[in-house]
Scaffold this active site. Structure first.
Site, short mmCIF file in Angstrom:
data_model
loop_
_atom_site.label_atom_id
_atom_site.label_comp_id
_atom_site.label_asym_id
_atom_site.label_seq_id
_atom_site.Cartn_x
_atom_site.Cartn_y
_atom_site.Cartn_z
N LYS A 194 0.83 -1.21 0.00
CA LYS A 194 0.00 0.00 0.00
C LYS A 194 0.87 1.27 0.00
CE LYS A 194 -4.47 -1.57 1.58
NZ LYS A 194 -5.61 -1.38 2.49
N LYS A 240 -3.78 -11.43 -6.32
CA LYS A 240 -5.11 -11.66 -5.73
C LYS A 240 -6.17 -10.78 -6.41
CE LYS A 240 -5.47 -8.43 -1.86
NZ LYS A 240 -5.89 -8.14 -0.52
N LYS A 299 -10.54 -5.26 -5.35
CA LYS A 299 -11.39 -4.20 -5.93
C LYS A 299 -10.57 -2.94 -6.22
CE LYS A 299 -13.27 -3.63 -1.33
NZ LYS A 299 -13.79 -4.70 -0.55
#
Ligand code: TYM
Length: 332
Positions: free
Chosen positions: A114, A196, A199
């Site tokens: 992130k 993975k 969204k």
């Protein structure tokens, strides 16, 4: 009721849930709620670690809550609440910060990923995210945490923090175990099947959202990346795309990988992709219908949210009082 084991899990309201969220987590929650004292949480405070548009976050929180109920989480059986409605989460999180090391948090894969993605906003909340997650779990004395494989490292940290605290004082927290389903714990992107399904993927063909229309679902499966071998066979190393589709099919139908290979022997990828689309559409149709009904009654949703937050708060306070006493905070 009281002697049943406790499970806790959470999900971020950062958009409509993906098929990965559903197969990796929510579906297991639904099945486990009959056997355990179940507590499920829409973790809106975790969502703040990445910049959100306030009105979208508000809408997505209602949406996430309604989707959980639509997926079969039963508010008569399980507690379902919004994280920011129970102040104990942030309170315990601050306390646990003092029992978590900088080095441990620096090693978290999700933080590294992130940080790269949000280079302009590597804030303290993003770094501290796993401690809030540990607080979520430990506050309710959870024994079992049903999650997808991507959350395993965070759960390990929660266990370490619980052990550390218990050893420093006396047994205070239950040390939680992870629960991973037999299939669906690691649903991959349809476009990049080594990553993975998420969204936050910039390519929307990579993920299926629980509210995608049947047409969109079919199109996304038809454009899923596969290989030139044209054989429906399970080989995650060399045929990651097909393996992912097979796992999705397995997770929904319960059929074994061998049975799926036999069923589609001699058929092209086109037919197989359509078959996967069919089972996913069939699974999501009733969820979508129920979701629409629930969203048309926001006041009804709020009433359940409020009642469940109050119940959760009462549980949270018990743990917090114990913790505060042990570490020497004066309580009046
Ligand atoms: P979140 O919101 O990213 O995802 C919610 C759940 O969905 C699982 N999941 C997947 N499973 C299989 N395949 C995928 N592609 C996939 N993508 C997501 C996640 O593993 C998760 O179980 N930090 C957590 C939320 C959280 C939490 C908690 C979880 C906060 N506090 C306490 C458990 C206990 C998160 O961001 O999940």
């Amino acid at each position: 009721m009281e002697e049943k084991k406790i499970i806790f899990s959470g999900i971020q309201p950062t958009g409509v849930f993906t098929l990965g969220n559903y197969l990796g987590a929510i579906r297991n929650w639904k099945n486990l709620q009959n056997e355990y004292n179940s507590i499920f949480c829409v973790v809106d405070l975790h969502a703040l670690t990445v910049r959100q548009v306030p009105k979208d976050l508000r809408h997505q929180t209602y949406q996430a809550y309604a989707l959980l109920l639509a997926c079969g989480i039963d508010p008569e059986k399980a507690l379902v609440f919004v994280q920011s409605h129970v102040s104990g989460h942030t309170e315990l999180s601050w306390i646990l910060n003092n029992y978590t090391y900088f080095g441990e948090l620096s090693r978290m894969t999700q933080f590294k990923v992130k940080s790269q993605k949000h280079e302009d906003n590597i804030n303290a909340g993003l770094f501290d995210y796993p401690v809030l997650m540990a607080a979520d779990i430990l506050l309710y004395q959870a024994n079992l945490v049903p999650i997808g494989a991507d959350q395993k490292q965070h759960l390990e940290l929660a266990r370490d923090v619980a052990d550390r605290f218990n050893n420093a004082y006396s047994p205070t927290f239950a040390v939680p175990e992870g629960y991973f389903g037999k299939s669906g714990a690691r649903v991959k992107s349809l476009q990049e099947p080594t990553k993975k399904m998420s969204k936050s993927d910039t390519n929307d063909k990579g993920y299926i959202l629980l509210l995608d229309s049947p047409n969109v679902i079919r199109k996304k499966f038809r454009s899923a990346v596969t290989d030139s071998d044209a054989r429906v066979a399970y080989d995650p190393e060399n045929k990651a795309g097909i393996a992912n589709l097979m796992e999705i099919y397995q997770a929904i139908t319960g059929e074994s990988l061998e049975a799926i290979e036999t069923k589609f022997e001699g058929q092209g990828y086109g037919a197989f992709k359509d078959a996967v689309a069919d089972v996913v559409i069939g699974e999501l149709e009733p969820i979508q219908k129920r979701f629409e009904e629930l969203m048309s009654d926001k006041k009804g949703l709020e009433a359940i949210m409020k009642e469940h937050a109050e119940k959760a708060s009462r549980m949270a306070v018990k743990t917090l009082r114990k913790v505060k006493k042990k570490i020497g905070l004066v309580q009046v």
